[in-house]
Design an enzyme around this catalytic site. Structure first.
Site, PDB file in Angstrom:
ATOM      1  CG  HIS A 230      -1.891  -1.090   1.271  1.00 24.12           C
ATOM      2  ND1 HIS A 230      -2.949  -1.167   0.336  1.00 24.12           N
ATOM      3  CD2 HIS A 230      -2.098  -2.054   2.230  1.00 24.12           C
ATOM      4  CE1 HIS A 230      -3.485  -2.531   0.546  1.00 24.12           C
ATOM      5  NE2 HIS A 230      -3.171  -2.963   1.624  1.00 24.12           N
TER       6      HIS A 230
ATOM      7  CG  ASP B 229      -2.680  -8.421   0.644  1.00 18.44           C
ATOM      8  OD1 ASP B 229      -2.084  -9.085   1.467  1.00 18.44           O
ATOM      9  OD2 ASP B 229      -3.804  -7.655   0.661  1.00 18.44           O
TER      10      ASP B 229
ATOM     11  CG  HIS C 271      -6.555  -5.521   1.680  1.00 20.66           C
ATOM     12  ND1 HIS C 271      -5.999  -6.569   2.659  1.00 20.66           N
ATOM     13  CD2 HIS C 271      -7.821  -5.200   2.206  1.00 20.66           C
ATOM     14  CE1 HIS C 271      -6.753  -6.792   3.570  1.00 20.66           C
ATOM     15  NE2 HIS C 271      -8.119  -6.113   3.411  1.00 20.66           N
TER      16      HIS C 271
ATOM     17  CG  ASP D 157      -5.066 -10.462   3.246  1.00 17.25           C
ATOM     18  OD1 ASP D 157      -4.734 -10.930   1.951  1.00 17.25           O
ATOM     19  OD2 ASP D 157      -4.782  -9.212   3.304  1.00 17.25           O
TER      20      ASP D 157
END
Ligand code: FKS
Ligand code: ZN
Length: 340
Positions: free
Chosen positions: A159, A195, A197, A284
């Site tokens: 991120h 991931d 996200h 995740d």
């Protein structure tokens, strides 16, 4: 499988995050690494310390003022007589100025952050730097001829943008690895981000680059963090036009739907004909993850690893998310085993 890890990660601890309106202990905690190390030990693999690098190496993907801020933020905080963890409370949103860096510490904290979920504590910089060193070392080993290497990074990185932190990320470990491979002379490098996200930071860093492909499968940003990037129509710009591919998927996605999209994503990687691959490995996407909504089960992770390994590319795997702490080690090792 070469594996790089630094115990300095544990210095990044004790922070709280604003999660759905409540201040809670960070989900991104040191015990995640303990569980991964335990599973690595059970697999019988050795873990090595990363090499040392000069901080100048971070300028390959991050702005100098941003890196200087991260390095000195906590000392400034201390200088104001404060302790505990640092979290921003205000951000330069639409209609406000982003063209000048404000003077005050709290103003700069919000300027460089994009959420109130990424606490900075006393040891954050040391931990983030050590995680980046793991990713750089893994990249260097792959350049030296290793088929694959795994960087057990914590804090994670995908991120973190050129000049911004958030989503538990400060330095973009995967981007640093990809840039390192480029700097070593590999002409084209692909980043595959699995991931849950979207890797908004990695996308940001390579947006206008035709030499680094970014392919990501993730929860639909209409409802899933980081919300404001990660849609399918984001294709890159300038020389990077067509070198960014996002595959947002709905909540509840299981292996059947995930694997079909994975095949398309892998085709994009093959079409690009890279000399090496960087995998942003977030587990995740597991059904038991407390903050994510896909439904992969433990038996799906060996399949995921096998599909990626079948590309036959020199591969740097970089740890990103995964918050089902009891299962994180097994799920990570299941992916890594496909490269062994
Ligand atoms: C805001 C609540 C949203 C942030 C979720 C961050 C996910 C991080 C990750 C990484 F790989 F970077 F670790 N929670 N306070 O899993 O993508
Ligand atoms: Zn994640």
């Amino acid at each position: 499988m070469k594996i790089f890890h630094s115990p300095l990660h544990a210095l990044h601890d004790g922070g709280m995050e604003l999660h759905r309106g409540a201040l809670v202990p960070s989900y991104e905690k040191p015990s995640r690494v303990d569980h991964i190390l335990a599973s690595i030990a059970r697999a019988g693999w050795a873990v090595e310390a990363p090499l040392a690098y000069d901080d100048a190496v971070f300028a390959s993907v991050h702005d100098a003022d941003y890196v200087a801020f991260l390095r000195g933020a906590y000392e400034e905080w201390r200088g104001e007589g404060r302790d505990g963890f640092m979290l921003p409370g205000a951000f330069p949103a639409r209609g406000m100025r982003r063209d000048r860096v404000p003077a005050g510490l709290h103003a700069r904290l919000g300027y460089y952050a994009f959420d109130a979920g990424s606490p900075i504590v006393e040891g954050t910089w040391q931990a983030a730097r050590a995680a980046a060193h793991c990713a750089l070392t893994a990249a260097d080993l792959v350049v030296a001829g290793e088929r694959s290497a795994y960087a057990l990074c914590r804090p994670p990185g995908h991120h973190a943008g050129r000049g911004m932190f958030g989503g538990y990320c400060f330095l973009n470990n995967a981007a640093l690895a990809a840039q390192r491979l480029r700097d070593a002379g590999l002409e084209r490098v692909a980043v595959l981000d699995v991931d849950y996200h979207h890797g908004n930071g990695t996308q940001d860093i390579f947006w206008e680059r035709g030499d680094v492909l970014f392919v990501s499968i993730h929860g639909d940003p209409n409802t899933e963090y980081p919300f404001y990037l990660g849609h399918a129509d984001e294709r890159g710009a300038g020389a990077g036009e067509g070198c960014n591919h996002n595959f947002p998927l709905p909540r509840g996605t299981d292996w059947a739907a995930y694997s079909a999209t994975l095949e398309t994503a892998l085709e994009r990687v093959v079409d690009f004909a890279p000399q090496a691959l960087v995998v942003s490995l977030g587990v995740d996407i597991f059904e038991g993850d407390p903050i994510s909504q896909f439904r992969l089960v433990a038996a799906d992770f060996p399949r995921l690893g096998a599909r990626i390994a079948a590309l036959g590319l020199p591969t740097v795997l970089v740890q990103e998310g995964g918050y089902a702490v009891a299962e994180i080690g097994e799920n990570v090792v299941s992916v890594l085993a496909a490269f062994d």
